[in-house]
Write an enzyme that holds these catalytic residues in place. Structure first.
Site, mmCIF file in Angstrom:
data_model
loop_
_atom_site.group_PDB
_atom_site.id
_atom_site.type_symbol
_atom_site.label_atom_id
_atom_site.label_comp_id
_atom_site.label_asym_id
_atom_site.label_seq_id
_atom_site.Cartn_x
_atom_site.Cartn_y
_atom_site.Cartn_z
ATOM 1 N N CYS A 126 35.793 -20.606 -13.764
ATOM 2 C CA CYS A 126 36.532 -21.505 -13.748
ATOM 3 C C CYS A 126 35.728 -22.851 -13.032
ATOM 4 O O CYS A 126 36.193 -23.693 -12.204
ATOM 5 C CB CYS A 126 37.732 -21.421 -12.777
ATOM 6 N N ALA A 183 39.866 -8.426 -11.177
ATOM 7 C CA ALA A 183 40.920 -8.821 -11.639
ATOM 8 C C ALA A 183 41.954 -9.696 -10.970
ATOM 9 O O ALA A 183 43.078 -9.966 -11.330
ATOM 10 C CB ALA A 183 41.942 -7.365 -11.803
ATOM 11 N N ALA A 184 41.917 -9.685 -9.624
ATOM 12 C CA ALA A 184 42.753 -10.382 -8.772
ATOM 13 C C ALA A 184 42.939 -12.049 -9.079
ATOM 14 O O ALA A 184 41.833 -12.440 -9.224
ATOM 15 C CB ALA A 184 42.364 -10.315 -7.243
ATOM 16 N N PRO A 185 43.947 -12.563 -8.814
ATOM 17 C CA PRO A 185 45.362 -12.042 -8.358
ATOM 18 C C PRO A 185 45.908 -11.277 -9.380
ATOM 19 O O PRO A 185 46.914 -10.827 -9.176
ATOM 20 C CB PRO A 185 45.987 -13.148 -7.773
#
Length: 363
Positions: A294, A169-171
């Site tokens: 990404c 989940a971060a950030p």
């Protein structure tokens, strides 16, 4: 299971895609730093070792498309930033201010699932809206991000009352975006790395009000083990996986670290497959999972998904081509991908991505 030492170093990643050798999202700071220092000053230097590696790999994988992608990735001055509004703290004048500066809604096509409460603004010109600092006890009005980062959230189609796991989940940008879309029954955000865990908690505190924040579970678990710890508990799972972050890696200031990153890059697919298997275990039958990265790397994208589809008899691909078609005016996609996946290619004027998205369903 004992991992190689380099893989162990990657382990604190069950957080966000690209966290490996310092957070992909730390990379989100790099363009800002570059932009803030430009205006007549020298830009951050491109790491030639990384560029040479990408040149060889992506010329082979993307063909002619790599030329235009490279032109964007190597020039932060043409990068764009989207503004995701926070429905929990949104002054009326903010949207007007965005319109005045040339912003328009990012998602206007006939999307299969576009909650009215999800509002994101973009513009063709490069540059970023002023950032807001974290202030304890005060909610931020908007979140700055790469607009392609919202495509995994839209693909997941979270509905009110569903139990949701954000495995990496971060950030916290995608977690915040999911909460703009719906009010989950159970919302579990996981982050393994201590530093990034603090970052995640700060993001949630900055965007989510107390009554709702109390319903969010934030954990520090190895993402590869969550499926065994919490089997078949969730309706929806998002795996924004650790990956090689093409944007940030191109600007590695330490050549030795860059070389190490490129060596460790080969270990990502193994970790990504393990996270996917864990996420599938955590899904209830009939539930959906979205995998995203990404990076442009085929080994970390379609190869990983194909391996899962070929080895897991209880999952099937979900067609997301209609979503891609609906947003094709604002995003450029690699042609020739399968119906259950998409890859956003940055290009000038639409400098979003890289962002790979694939959707699966558990039978």
């Amino acid at each position: 299971m004992r991992l190689p030492r380099t893989a162990a170093r990657l382990l604190p990643l069950p957080l966000g895609a690209g966290a490996a050798l310092l957070p992909r999202r730390a990379a989100a700071q790099a363009p800002e730093q570059v932009e803030n220092r430009t205006k007549g000053k020298l830009q951050k230097q491109i790491c030639q070792v990384v560029l040479d590696h990408f040149e060889k790999q992506y010329t082979a994988e993307l063909g002619d498309a790599w030329t235009s992608v490279r032109a964007v990735l190597t020039n932060p001055l043409c990068w764009q930033y989207a503004v995701l509004l926070n429905k929990f703290s949104q002054p009326a004048e903010l949207e007007n201010a965005l319109h005045v500066k040339g912003y328009h809604p990012a998602f206007q096509g006939p999307l299969p699932c576009l909650p009215a409460s999800l509002k994101c603004y973009i513009r063709r010109n490069p540059g970023r809206f002023p950032a807001q600092k974290h202030q304890a006890g005060k909610l931020k009005e908007y979140y700055l991000l790469n607009a392609a980062s919202l495509l995994p959230v839209l693909a997941l189609e979270v509905k009110d009352g569903e139990d949701v796991l954000d495995l990496c989940a971060a950030p916290g940008g995608k977690s915040v975006a999911m909460l703009q879309c719906a009010y989950p029954g159970q919302f579990h955000c996981n982050e393994y790395d201590d530093l990034r865990l603090r970052w995640l908690k700060e993001t949630i505190e900055s965007f989510i009000p107390d009554p709702l924040i109390n319903l969010i579970t934030v954990s520090k678990l190895d993402g590869r083990q969550i499926g065994d710890l919490k089997p078949e508990l969730y309706d929806k799972v998002l795996i924004d996986a650790p990956c090689s972050n093409d944007r940030s890696w191109l600007f590695s200031s330490d050549v030795q670290q860059a070389v190490l990153r490129l060596i460790q890059r080969k270990e990502f697919p193994c970790l990504q497959v393990q996270l996917l298997r864990s996420g599938i275990k955590a899904l209830r039958p009939g539930g959906s999972l979205v995998y995203s990265t990404c990076t442009l790397s085929k080994a970390e994208n379609s190869d990983v998904i194909n391996l899962i589809l070929n080895s897991c008899s209880n999952v099937m691909p979900v067609d997301i081509s209609e979503m891609a078609k609906a947003v094709s005016q604002e995003f450029t996609f690699l042609s020739g991908t399968q119906h259950h996946e998409l890859l956003v290619l940055p290009e000038k004027g639409r400098a979003w991505g890289p962002m790979y998205v694939a959707k699966l369903k558990k039978m």
